[in-house]
Design a protein around this motif. Structure first.
Motif, PDB file in Angstrom:
ATOM      1  N   SER A  82       0.916  -1.573  -0.329  1.00 15.67           N
ATOM      2  CA  SER A  82       0.176   0.243  -0.036  1.00 15.67           C
ATOM      3  C   SER A  82       0.451   1.017   0.041  1.00 15.67           C
ATOM      4  O   SER A  82       1.889   1.680   0.552  1.00 15.67           O
ATOM      5  N   VAL A  83       0.113   2.513  -0.648  1.00 13.53           N
ATOM      6  CA  VAL A  83       1.703   3.032  -1.098  1.00 13.53           C
ATOM      7  C   VAL A  83       1.256   3.861   0.555  1.00 13.53           C
ATOM      8  O   VAL A  83       1.875   4.880   0.473  1.00 13.53           O
ATOM      9  N   ASN A  84       0.234   4.157   1.869  1.00  9.65           N
ATOM     10  CA  ASN A  84       0.313   4.674   2.706  1.00  9.65           C
ATOM     11  C   ASN A  84       1.184   3.683   3.586  1.00  9.65           C
ATOM     12  O   ASN A  84       1.733   4.294   4.752  1.00  9.65           O
ATOM     13  N   SER A  85       2.136   2.618   3.354  1.00 14.67           N
ATOM     14  CA  SER A  85       2.467   1.908   4.015  1.00 14.67           C
ATOM     15  C   SER A  85       4.423   2.174   3.911  1.00 14.67           C
ATOM     16  O   SER A  85       4.802   2.578   2.831  1.00 14.67           O
ATOM     17  N   LYS A  86       4.421   2.662   5.511  1.00 19.05           N
ATOM     18  CA  LYS A  86       6.256   3.029   5.425  1.00 19.05           C
ATOM     19  C   LYS A  86       7.013   1.874   4.808  1.00 19.05           C
ATOM     20  O   LYS A  86       7.723   1.974   4.414  1.00 19.05           O
ATOM     21  N   ARG A  87       6.608   0.875   4.284  1.00 24.26           N
ATOM     22  CA  ARG A  87       7.456   0.056   3.525  1.00 24.26           C
ATOM     23  C   ARG A  87       7.318  -0.155   2.064  1.00 24.26           C
ATOM     24  O   ARG A  87       8.359  -0.918   1.082  1.00 24.26           O
ATOM     25  N   SER A  88       6.168   1.030   1.167  1.00 25.67           N
ATOM     26  CA  SER A  88       6.223   1.572   0.257  1.00 25.67           C
ATOM     27  C   SER A  88       7.178   2.668  -0.335  1.00 25.67           C
ATOM     28  O   SER A  88       7.847   3.113   0.038  1.00 25.67           O
ATOM     29  N   LEU A  89       8.383   2.300  -1.715  1.00 24.32           N
ATOM     30  CA  LEU A  89       8.991   3.263  -1.761  1.00 24.32           C
ATOM     31  C   LEU A  89       8.196   4.519  -2.710  1.00 24.32           C
ATOM     32  O   LEU A  89       8.874   5.775  -2.438  1.00 24.32           O
ATOM     33  N   VAL A  90       7.121   4.386  -3.197  1.00 27.23           N
ATOM     34  CA  VAL A  90       6.371   5.294  -3.640  1.00 27.23           C
ATOM     35  C   VAL A  90       6.059   6.486  -2.428  1.00 27.23           C
ATOM     36  O   VAL A  90       5.943   7.327  -2.626  1.00 27.23           O
ATOM     37  N   PHE A  91       5.351   5.869  -1.286  1.00 24.02           N
ATOM     38  CA  PHE A  91       5.807   6.665   0.076  1.00 24.02           C
ATOM     39  C   PHE A  91       6.504   7.427   0.153  1.00 24.02           C
ATOM     40  O   PHE A  91       6.597   8.277   0.095  1.00 24.02           O
ATOM     41  N   HIS A  92       7.678   6.831   0.132  1.00 26.06           N
ATOM     42  CA  HIS A  92       9.402   7.418   0.435  1.00 26.06           C
ATOM     43  C   HIS A  92       8.905   8.221  -0.281  1.00 26.06           C
ATOM     44  O   HIS A  92       9.995   9.829  -0.506  1.00 26.06           O
ATOM     45  N   SER A  93       9.514   8.287  -1.359  1.00 32.49           N
ATOM     46  CA  SER A  93       9.197   8.514  -2.974  1.00 32.49           C
ATOM     47  C   SER A  93       8.213  10.236  -2.782  1.00 32.49           C
ATOM     48  O   SER A  93       8.661  11.187  -3.031  1.00 32.49           O
ATOM     49  N   VAL A  94       7.074  10.438  -2.317  1.00 39.65           N
ATOM     50  CA  VAL A  94       6.349  11.733  -2.415  1.00 39.65           C
ATOM     51  C   VAL A  94       7.279  12.534  -0.555  1.00 39.65           C
ATOM     52  O   VAL A  94       7.440  13.532  -1.403  1.00 39.65           O
ATOM     53  N   ILE A  95       8.014  11.736  -0.333  1.00 38.52           N
ATOM     54  CA  ILE A  95       7.984  12.750   0.681  1.00 38.52           C
ATOM     55  C   ILE A  95       9.041  13.323   0.454  1.00 38.52           C
ATOM     56  O   ILE A  95       9.965  14.777   0.762  1.00 38.52           O
ATOM     57  N   THR A  96      10.341  12.475  -0.256  1.00 39.85           N
ATOM     58  CA  THR A  96      11.509  12.570  -0.884  1.00 39.85           C
ATOM     59  C   THR A  96      11.134  14.402  -2.112  1.00 39.85           C
ATOM     60  O   THR A  96      11.647  14.907  -2.130  1.00 39.85           O
ATOM     61  N   LEU A  97       9.823  13.318  -2.563  1.00 41.41           N
ATOM     62  CA  LEU A  97       9.141  14.572  -4.165  1.00 41.41           C
ATOM     63  C   LEU A  97       9.536  15.750  -3.337  1.00 41.41           C
ATOM     64  O   LEU A  97       9.313  17.028  -3.901  1.00 41.41           O
ATOM     65  N   GLU A 235      17.905  13.780   3.838  1.00 49.57           N
ATOM     66  CA  GLU A 235      17.718  12.674   5.229  1.00 49.57           C
ATOM     67  C   GLU A 235      18.364  12.157   5.985  1.00 49.57           C
ATOM     68  O   GLU A 235      17.804  11.196   6.382  1.00 49.57           O
ATOM     69  N   LEU A 236      19.441  11.731   5.426  1.00 45.25           N
ATOM     70  CA  LEU A 236      20.471  11.171   6.176  1.00 45.25           C
ATOM     71  C   LEU A 236      20.825  11.351   7.809  1.00 45.25           C
ATOM     72  O   LEU A 236      20.663  11.108   8.528  1.00 45.25           O
ATOM     73  N   PRO A 237      21.167  13.079   7.748  1.00 43.93           N
ATOM     74  CA  PRO A 237      21.887  13.055   9.286  1.00 43.93           C
ATOM     75  C   PRO A 237      20.268  13.751  10.192  1.00 43.93           C
ATOM     76  O   PRO A 237      20.230  13.856  11.053  1.00 43.93           O
ATOM     77  N   THR A 238      19.118  13.616   9.206  1.00 38.98           N
ATOM     78  CA  THR A 238      17.987  13.896  10.617  1.00 38.98           C
ATOM     79  C   THR A 238      17.049  12.936  10.805  1.00 38.98           C
ATOM     80  O   THR A 238      16.671  12.767  11.953  1.00 38.98           O
ATOM     81  N   GLY A 239      17.297  11.655  10.494  1.00 42.99           N
ATOM     82  CA  GLY A 239      17.007  10.508  11.340  1.00 42.99           C
ATOM     83  C   GLY A 239      15.722  10.530  10.687  1.00 42.99           C
ATOM     84  O   GLY A 239      14.743  10.188  11.199  1.00 42.99           O
ATOM     85  N   ALA A 240      15.074  11.224   9.567  1.00 43.11           N
ATOM     86  CA  ALA A 240      14.325  11.069   9.341  1.00 43.11           C
ATOM     87  C   ALA A 240      13.468  10.056   9.043  1.00 43.11           C
ATOM     88  O   ALA A 240      13.747   9.110   8.557  1.00 43.11           O
ATOM     89  N   GLN A 241      11.867   9.400   9.058  1.00 48.01           N
ATOM     90  CA  GLN A 241      11.263   8.728   9.442  1.00 48.01           C
ATOM     91  C   GLN A 241      10.366   7.541   7.748  1.00 48.01           C
ATOM     92  O   GLN A 241      10.389   7.522   7.578  1.00 48.01           O
ATOM     93  N   GLY A 245      15.971   8.737   1.463  1.00 52.13           N
ATOM     94  CA  GLY A 245      17.342   8.729   1.861  1.00 52.13           C
ATOM     95  C   GLY A 245      16.927   7.604   3.092  1.00 52.13           C
ATOM     96  O   GLY A 245      18.346   6.764   3.650  1.00 52.13           O
ATOM     97  N   SER A 246      15.902   8.374   3.931  1.00 49.52           N
ATOM     98  CA  SER A 246      16.294   7.525   5.550  1.00 49.52           C
ATOM     99  C   SER A 246      15.524   5.979   4.617  1.00 49.52           C
ATOM    100  O   SER A 246      16.478   4.471   5.218  1.00 49.52           O
ATOM    101  N   ARG A 247      15.373   5.210   3.675  1.00 47.62           N
ATOM    102  CA  ARG A 247      15.259   3.888   3.159  1.00 47.62           C
ATOM    103  C   ARG A 247      16.641   3.789   2.464  1.00 47.62           C
ATOM    104  O   ARG A 247      16.534   2.578   3.156  1.00 47.62           O
ATOM    105  N   LEU A 248      17.713   4.616   2.464  1.00 47.02           N
ATOM    106  CA  LEU A 248      18.951   4.229   1.873  1.00 47.02           C
ATOM    107  C   LEU A 248      19.864   3.559   3.368  1.00 47.02           C
ATOM    108  O   LEU A 248      20.344   2.479   3.555  1.00 47.02           O
TER     109      LEU A 248
END
Length: 295
Positions: A82-97, A235-241, A245-248
């Motif tokens: 699901s795109v609302n899941s934190k396991r979804s790359l779409v979810f993380h891509s939208v945050i970075t976008l 997103e690396l030094p912020t410890g973003a959820q 970057g947090s996915r990496l």
């Protein structure tokens, strides 16, 4: 377009992709094979080359995942989650976008303002230009935590610190491109504007802005890619959820190389789409004004 021209158009690209995938599989075989051999020898177990060959592409935590393993990870995290899941790359891509676009807008505006000041004021050119160039010699990995800490002390958190870091990377190409573009006006046209007793503002809007547009869009393509890199690094030094970057980062913590490569490919795809959209805007604007030539 006939079939022969279609083949000539796509054959180089397809050939390159096939070569890259072949090299990727070979590198995965060598790296994962060495990993398997070391593990087996550490356990004092016998091994054969056929055994290594059959298991090199099935390692759960490979040193270098094979292309099909990355493809399966992409399918799972993009289409099966699901795109609302934190396991979804779409979810993380939208945050970075979100951070990327905000930083790109701020960086583009800042770059254009600096360029206009530099072109119209020699004092600004002498005083500001060296600092603009020097700003890009500071490693972003060093300055990103500083920006996050300083803005955090001012209670500015969330997307803004990441956008500021994106802005830091994206304003430079816009500044350089705009300075060159604003100075690219034909000398005869500039003298003609002086003959008409045109003001600085009139010369800018009717001549310099027009000549700067091709340079501006070329620099915007670089800027939006740089803004994406800035957002991911931020997103690396912020410890973003959330965010690519947090996915990496989480992938590196837990040794999930498939997750890392999937996030990298998603970032590359996102960057390509953003550059393509800027290119579409460039084509539409320059076509509307009648061509791609400078004033």
């Amino acid at each position: 377009m006939n079939s022969n021209s279609t083949v000539r158009k796509w054959l180089p690209l397809v050939s390159l992709i096939v070569i890259i995938i072949a090299i990727w599989y070979l590198a995965a075989l060598i790296m994962n094979g060495n990993q398997l051999i070391q593990n087996l020898e550490r356990k004092k177990q016998d091994w054969t080359y056929s055994q290594i060959l059959s298991q090199a592409y099935q390692v759960k935590r490979p040193m270098l995942p094979a292309p099909h393993q990355v493809a399966l990870e992409l399918k799972k995290s993009v289409f099966d989650t699901s795109v609302n899941s934190k396991r979804s790359l779409v979810f993380h891509s939208v945050i970075t976008l979100n951070s990327t676009l905000l930083g790109f807008v701020f960086g583009s505006m800042l770059g254009m303002l600096i360029a206009i000041g530099i072109v119209h004021n020699k004092t600004l050119e002498a005083s500001l230009m060296p600092w603009v160039i020097a700003s890009q010699t500071i490693p972003i990995l060093a300055i990103a935590p500083i920006i996050v800490v300083v803005l955090g002390a001012l209670n500015i958190t969330g997307v803004v610190p990441k956008a500021v870091i994106s802005m830091y990377l994206s304003f430079f190409p816009v500044t350089i491109g705009m300075v060159k573009g604003l100075r690219a006006s034909d000398t005869l046209h500039v003298e003609l504007m002086h003959t008409y007793n045109a003001s600085v503002l009139q010369t800018f809007w009717k001549l310099r802005w027009y000549s700067a547009q091709p340079y501006l869009f070329a620099s915007l393509k670089v800027a939006i890619a740089a803004a994406l890199v800035g957002a991911i690094v931020a997103e690396l030094p912020t410890g973003a959820q959330g965010g690519l970057g947090s996915r990496l980062l989480s992938g590196s913590y837990y040794g999930q190389t498939q997750q890392i490569w999937a996030a990298l490919l998603m970032a590359a795809l996102l960057g390509s789409i953003l550059v393509w959209l800027v290119g579409l805007a460039e084509t539409a604007l320059l076509k509307r004004r009648g061509g791609l030539t400078n004033a």
